[in-house]
Design a protein around this motif. Sequence first.
Motif, PDB file in Angstrom:
ATOM      1  N   ALA A   1       1.064  -1.156   0.165  1.00 59.46           N
ATOM      2  CA  ALA A   1       0.191  -0.014  -0.058  1.00 59.46           C
ATOM      3  C   ALA A   1       0.960   1.289   0.206  1.00 59.46           C
ATOM      4  O   ALA A   1       1.968   1.122   0.478  1.00 59.46           O
ATOM      5  N   LEU A   2       0.573   2.111  -0.613  1.00 59.56           N
ATOM      6  CA  LEU A   2       1.182   3.579  -0.769  1.00 59.56           C
ATOM      7  C   LEU A   2       0.683   4.645   0.086  1.00 59.56           C
ATOM      8  O   LEU A   2      -0.479   4.836   0.107  1.00 59.56           O
ATOM      9  N   ASN A   3       1.793   5.452   0.671  1.00 61.74           N
ATOM     10  CA  ASN A   3       1.288   6.855   1.284  1.00 61.74           C
ATOM     11  C   ASN A   3       2.240   7.685   0.714  1.00 61.74           C
ATOM     12  O   ASN A   3       3.519   7.380   0.038  1.00 61.74           O
ATOM     13  N   VAL A   4       1.985   9.101   0.607  1.00 60.23           N
ATOM     14  CA  VAL A   4       3.001  10.092   0.426  1.00 60.23           C
ATOM     15  C   VAL A   4       3.088  10.881   1.599  1.00 60.23           C
ATOM     16  O   VAL A   4       2.007  11.576   2.094  1.00 60.23           O
ATOM     17  N   VAL A   5       4.261  11.080   2.396  1.00 64.85           N
ATOM     18  CA  VAL A   5       4.454  12.047   3.676  1.00 64.85           C
ATOM     19  C   VAL A   5       5.763  12.896   3.268  1.00 64.85           C
ATOM     20  O   VAL A   5       6.668  12.233   3.176  1.00 64.85           O
ATOM     21  N   ASP A   6       5.537  14.120   3.607  1.00 65.98           N
ATOM     22  CA  ASP A   6       6.384  15.261   3.259  1.00 65.98           C
ATOM     23  C   ASP A   6       7.369  14.897   2.174  1.00 65.98           C
ATOM     24  O   ASP A   6       8.594  15.212   2.284  1.00 65.98           O
ATOM     25  N   ASN A   7       6.637  14.796   0.961  1.00 62.89           N
ATOM     26  CA  ASN A   7       7.191  14.347  -0.204  1.00 62.89           C
ATOM     27  C   ASN A   7       7.764  13.105  -0.592  1.00 62.89           C
ATOM     28  O   ASN A   7       8.814  13.068  -1.411  1.00 62.89           O
TER      29      ASN A   7
ATOM     30  N   VAL B   1       7.687   9.050  -0.730  1.00 61.43           N
ATOM     31  CA  VAL B   1       6.720   7.948  -1.133  1.00 61.43           C
ATOM     32  C   VAL B   1       6.965   6.993  -0.213  1.00 61.43           C
ATOM     33  O   VAL B   1       8.228   6.326  -0.005  1.00 61.43           O
ATOM     34  N   VAL B   2       5.902   6.424   0.542  1.00 63.14           N
ATOM     35  CA  VAL B   2       5.983   5.438   1.535  1.00 63.14           C
ATOM     36  C   VAL B   2       5.345   4.084   0.995  1.00 63.14           C
ATOM     37  O   VAL B   2       4.370   4.320   0.757  1.00 63.14           O
ATOM     38  N   VAL B   3       6.063   3.105   1.011  1.00 60.62           N
ATOM     39  CA  VAL B   3       5.651   1.776   0.351  1.00 60.62           C
ATOM     40  C   VAL B   3       5.482   0.806   1.729  1.00 60.62           C
ATOM     41  O   VAL B   3       6.384   0.482   2.262  1.00 60.62           O
ATOM     42  N   HIS B   4       4.219   0.484   2.112  1.00 59.77           N
ATOM     43  CA  HIS B   4       4.034  -0.577   3.112  1.00 59.77           C
ATOM     44  C   HIS B   4       4.046  -1.707   2.654  1.00 59.77           C
ATOM     45  O   HIS B   4       3.169  -2.167   1.711  1.00 59.77           O
ATOM     46  N   HIS B   5       4.704  -2.842   3.298  1.00 59.57           N
ATOM     47  CA  HIS B   5       4.754  -4.360   2.948  1.00 59.57           C
ATOM     48  C   HIS B   5       4.054  -5.178   3.957  1.00 59.57           C
ATOM     49  O   HIS B   5       4.488  -5.111   5.248  1.00 59.57           O
ATOM     50  N   GLN B   6       2.882  -5.779   3.479  1.00 58.31           N
ATOM     51  CA  GLN B   6       2.274  -6.460   4.550  1.00 58.31           C
ATOM     52  C   GLN B   6       2.946  -7.325   5.311  1.00 58.31           C
ATOM     53  O   GLN B   6       2.872  -7.721   6.324  1.00 58.31           O
ATOM     54  N   SER B   7       3.329  -8.505   4.208  1.00 59.25           N
ATOM     55  CA  SER B   7       3.993  -9.881   4.874  1.00 59.25           C
ATOM     56  C   SER B   7       5.075  -9.818   5.883  1.00 59.25           C
ATOM     57  O   SER B   7       5.236 -10.181   6.812  1.00 59.25           O
ATOM     58  N   SER B   8       5.976  -8.580   5.433  1.00 64.10           N
ATOM     59  CA  SER B   8       7.213  -8.493   6.429  1.00 64.10           C
ATOM     60  C   SER B   8       6.964  -7.438   7.294  1.00 64.10           C
ATOM     61  O   SER B   8       7.625  -7.187   8.299  1.00 64.10           O
ATOM     62  N   GLN B   9       5.777  -6.692   7.324  1.00 61.81           N
ATOM     63  CA  GLN B   9       5.323  -5.641   8.365  1.00 61.81           C
ATOM     64  C   GLN B   9       6.300  -4.602   8.455  1.00 61.81           C
ATOM     65  O   GLN B   9       6.910  -4.090   9.531  1.00 61.81           O
TER      66      GLN B   9
END
Length: 687
Positions: free
Chosen positions: A298-304, A306-314
């Motif tokens: 899943a993707l977010n953008v914080v303070d310019n 790009v943050v990519v969240h990876h579920q299985s590795s948490q």
Amino acid sequence: MTASRLTDAEVETLAKVKTQRCGLIKDSLLNDMSDEYYLELSENPVQFENASSVNNVFFDEANKQVFAVRSGGATGVVVKGPDDKSSVAFRMDDKGEVKCIKFSLGNKILAVQRTTKSVDFINFIPDYPHLEFSHECKTKNASILGFCWTNWNEIVFVTDQGIEFYQVLPDKRTLKLLKSQSINVNWYMYCPETAVLLLSTTVQGNVLQPFAFKSATMSKMSKFEIELPAVPKPAKLSLSERDIAVATIYDQLYVMYLKHHSRTTNSPGAEVVLYHLPREGTCKKTHVLKLNTTGKFALNVVDNLVVVHHQSSQTSLIYDIKLRELDGNVNVHQPVLPARSINPFKIPLTGPAAAPSQAPVPCELYSSSWSVFQPDIIISASEGYLWYLQVKLQPTLNLLQDKGKLMDFLLRRRDCKMVILSVCSQMLIGGDKGNLSVVATVFDKLNQVYKEYLDAEQAYTAAMESGPSRSSTTYKRPVRTQAVIDQSDMYTHVLSDFTEKKDVKHKFIIAVLMEYIRSLNQCQIPVQHYLYELVIKTLVHHNLFYMLHQFLQYHVLSDSKPLACLLLSLESTYPPAHQLSLDMLKRLSTANDEIVEVLLSKQQVLAALRFIRSVGGHDNVSARKFLDAARQTNNTMLFYTIFRFFEQRNMRLRGNPGFNQGEHCEEHVVFFKETFGENALMKQATA
């Protein structure tokens, strides 16, 4: 964990999860490890009633509001926004299952979709009737997929056959069609920050058609195609809205495509492909973020970032698209920092059933029930929380060893000033001390940003002074961001403390100070005198007078009145400083008064008089000042010489050797008569 809106199926799943309504605190047991976590959830999340069989939860990305709708609204609708002031509660008739519910900007009008054919509206404008009215989509046999508010009274219906742009007339309780466009639509995505609507078209869904909205106008932008990893046969919908996000990064609009790992290619893992979407011109693939793994993301953008969240590795990865490595026409990016989990939180049990001794329950991070929204929002409908994702900069200091790259990274962050200054301090006294090339690189990067701000400020000031120009250029006062580290910041927080360190070699201290001054000069930034003073005091403290003499002789330290005064104060420690000071004052040419004062204070009265004559200022100088200084020497012949000089000046200027009353020299005339006799006074010339 998904990157899409809360679906009916998700709400049903979430209803099975039973949780207490509760507050949220940071996990105190993990504080010692907090220097490892560079991502955290906001400390004060928005709390709402968790999803259940009787409570449906919706999220409006434009207003950042969570809607908790109980029993179709009959037993209450509670709307919670980013702050407590934006909370609203009301009831509405249960006219069937709510599919979508959103306020227009400013909470003026509520829109509710219950069927695929129409949208209902309720006025929330003060003094307007609080009555519902409804509007059907104009295209026959079309199904409404959803809607987006683009203004307080402008709304877009998105159907499977196109879009319909309306103006809502609340007083008449009706809608006026402004514009429509026929196009087959699979799904849509809206970016409220830029008012751009993205439609997925064609059978495979990978041709995206953007539309821009602004004050009652709708404009069609250039469509573009997302490159799929493999083309299915026969053709079917292959691009899901779960794999697309739209966000603004560094003031530019990007469409982010989560390209999953394909077994048919040699790709080592999934990628996030960024397509730059300009207002005018074609959309181009510009960046590729290498994830180096596979799974659910899943993707977010914080303070310019790009943050990519990876579920299985948490864990999560962050990417900065301005830290780039060019590969052809596309910038390829690896994660800026090693993968880390979001900082853990714990949820304390509350309510009548909670015993005081019960331990807080860990919040399940990277839960499959999380929904992620742009730019920086994470919602857990099962627990009833909306968090803002935040970046912590302090932990990056130990995770990013390359100081140049670290500085590039920090200078682009919002709250960076104190972290940057702490990097500078660590760099000078920590493991990197002695590495002057690293210090030089960091100083140059800081001063480049500093210079850009100074130039922008100067251009703005010049434009304002010249008045309104005929050109279409409009000047905005430059915003001083935290990335602007000026000389005062460096002096106060870094250099003054550094020069007092006992365990650092004085040669390195002086080299660092001179390196900072070199960097300022290279960027054509005028060096403040207090930095030169710091150099001089450091040299004197270590008895490096030879070096001080050379710095002044070869103008390494620029001339200034404060610097000359400092040199004068060093005369007792280093006698040549007196002459060095005078030479500096002479070079300044605007410091004649200071030079005279210095010479008189040293009882060098004749030297002061000679100097003032050499610069042509002897006709205007105060006679009393010189006579006072001559008296203090207790040298009567010196007093006689000075007195006679001013008598001659008076004669030349006024034709009379006497002093005017305003010159306040009466006591000196009396002293002259007592010492040399009245006949020694110069007589007025007779015609």
